[in-house]
Design a protein around this motif. Structure first.
Motif, PDB file in Angstrom:
ATOM      1  N   ILE A  57       0.967  -1.126  -0.202  1.00  0.00           N
ATOM      2  CA  ILE A  57      -0.086  -0.073   0.127  1.00  0.00           C
ATOM      3  C   ILE A  57       0.863   1.112   0.098  1.00  0.00           C
ATOM      4  O   ILE A  57       1.907   1.247   0.684  1.00  0.00           O
ATOM      5  N   VAL A 117       0.967   5.592   0.669  1.00  0.00           N
ATOM      6  CA  VAL A 117       0.220   6.265   1.537  1.00  0.00           C
ATOM      7  C   VAL A 117       1.132   7.647   1.053  1.00  0.00           C
ATOM      8  O   VAL A 117       2.394   7.963   1.924  1.00  0.00           O
ATOM      9  N   CYS A 132      -3.380   5.530  -0.941  1.00  0.00           N
ATOM     10  CA  CYS A 132      -3.970   6.086  -0.181  1.00  0.00           C
ATOM     11  C   CYS A 132      -3.488   7.780  -0.171  1.00  0.00           C
ATOM     12  O   CYS A 132      -2.303   8.058  -0.099  1.00  0.00           O
ATOM     13  N   ALA A 143      -5.836   5.480   4.945  1.00  0.00           N
ATOM     14  CA  ALA A 143      -4.730   4.311   4.915  1.00  0.00           C
ATOM     15  C   ALA A 143      -4.995   3.519   6.024  1.00  0.00           C
ATOM     16  O   ALA A 143      -4.712   2.098   5.896  1.00  0.00           O
ATOM     17  N   VAL A 157       4.052  -0.977   3.747  1.00  0.00           N
ATOM     18  CA  VAL A 157       3.455  -0.016   3.362  1.00  0.00           C
ATOM     19  C   VAL A 157       4.597   0.946   3.123  1.00  0.00           C
ATOM     20  O   VAL A 157       5.340   1.237   4.078  1.00  0.00           O
ATOM     21  N   LEU A 207       5.221   4.834   3.337  1.00  0.00           N
ATOM     22  CA  LEU A 207       4.388   5.846   3.896  1.00  0.00           C
ATOM     23  C   LEU A 207       5.126   7.106   4.048  1.00  0.00           C
ATOM     24  O   LEU A 207       6.148   7.313   4.610  1.00  0.00           O
TER      25      LEU A 207
END
Length: 239
Positions: free
Chosen positions: A5, A7, A33, A39, A51, A53
């Motif tokens: 993911i 972010v 996100c 997130a 992630v 981030l």
């Protein structure tokens, strides 16, 4: 396969990182996100391996967001930032790695190589990555994020539709944080499987043969107490 993911509140930064990650056939980008609350929801629901981030985001930054995640489902975290001075702080938070923006392919490849090795079955993730307590509870509503100070919180309830935070007026605010995270990282006390209470707002404990035990708060709202938590609650209050 690494489920990832991204972010980052900046679209160009997300697009750049996505293009670089897509060159690795063993990486699957399962979500992107643009803020911390989105997130947190995606991480809880999709449970990614990694992630990426961003540190600098509006309302809730990357370090704060990390402290709001459930330690039991904590993914590996690779921090992203344009400021090299945050490197020490990133590793203090036990980040897996730290990348400067704009991310370069060669540097990213080194990170991915380590991540692939880290995700082998014999490796075990650190579950207790962040011990930082929360200063406020982020809540979502009406296309905005509310940051509720803990002193303004009376109780928290888990409903079928999610976790809700209540203030003095008994207004409810939805949060993406889990009840377990809120119990571990705030002074709120568990009194029931579905409830946390702020003991600073306690008015009385009421015993009723028909309805059981309840906590009455300063705003006269009643919160149930289960037998499982009654003993520890009384010990906390010196009863």
């Amino acid at each position: 396969m690494l489920n990832v993911i991204i972010v980052d509140d900046e679209l160009p930064a997300r697009e750049n990182l996505r293009c670089l990650l897509e060159k690795d056939p063993d990486v699957a980008i399962i979500a992107e996100c643009h803020n911390a609350m989105e997130a947190i929801s995606k991480i809880h629901r999709l449970q990614p391996d990694v992630v990426f981030l961003d540190i600098h985001m509006p309302k809730i930054n990357g370090f704060e967001m990390l402290s709001m995640l459930d330690p039991q489902t904590m993914p590996s975290i690779v921090f992203l930032t344009a400021y090299s001075e945050f490197a020490v702080k990133a590793f203090e938070e036990q980040a897996f790695d730290y990348l400067l923006k704009p991310v370069e392919q060669d540097r990213l490849n080194k990170t991915l190589c380590r991540l692939h090795q880290y995700q082998l079955p014999n490796n075990v993730k650190h579950l207790d990555m962040v011990n930082q307590n929360l200063d406020y509870i982020p809540c979502v509503g009406h296309n905005r994020i509310y940051l509720l100070n803990l002193d303004d919180v009376f109780y928290i309830a888990s409903k079928i539709s999610g976790i809700y935070v209540f203030n003095q007026n008994n207004d409810e605010y939805f949060t993406e944080l889990t009840l377990k995270t809120l119990e571990d990282k705030t002074p709120l006390i568990r009194c029931h499987r579905q409830y946390l209470v702020n003991l600073k707002k306690l008015k009385e404990i009421r015993f009723n043969e028909s309805t059981g035990v309840s906590i009455i708060l300063n705003n006269d709202i009643s919160v149930p107490v289960s037998r499982r938590y009654l003993k520890s609650l009384k010990e906390m209050l010196g009863l």
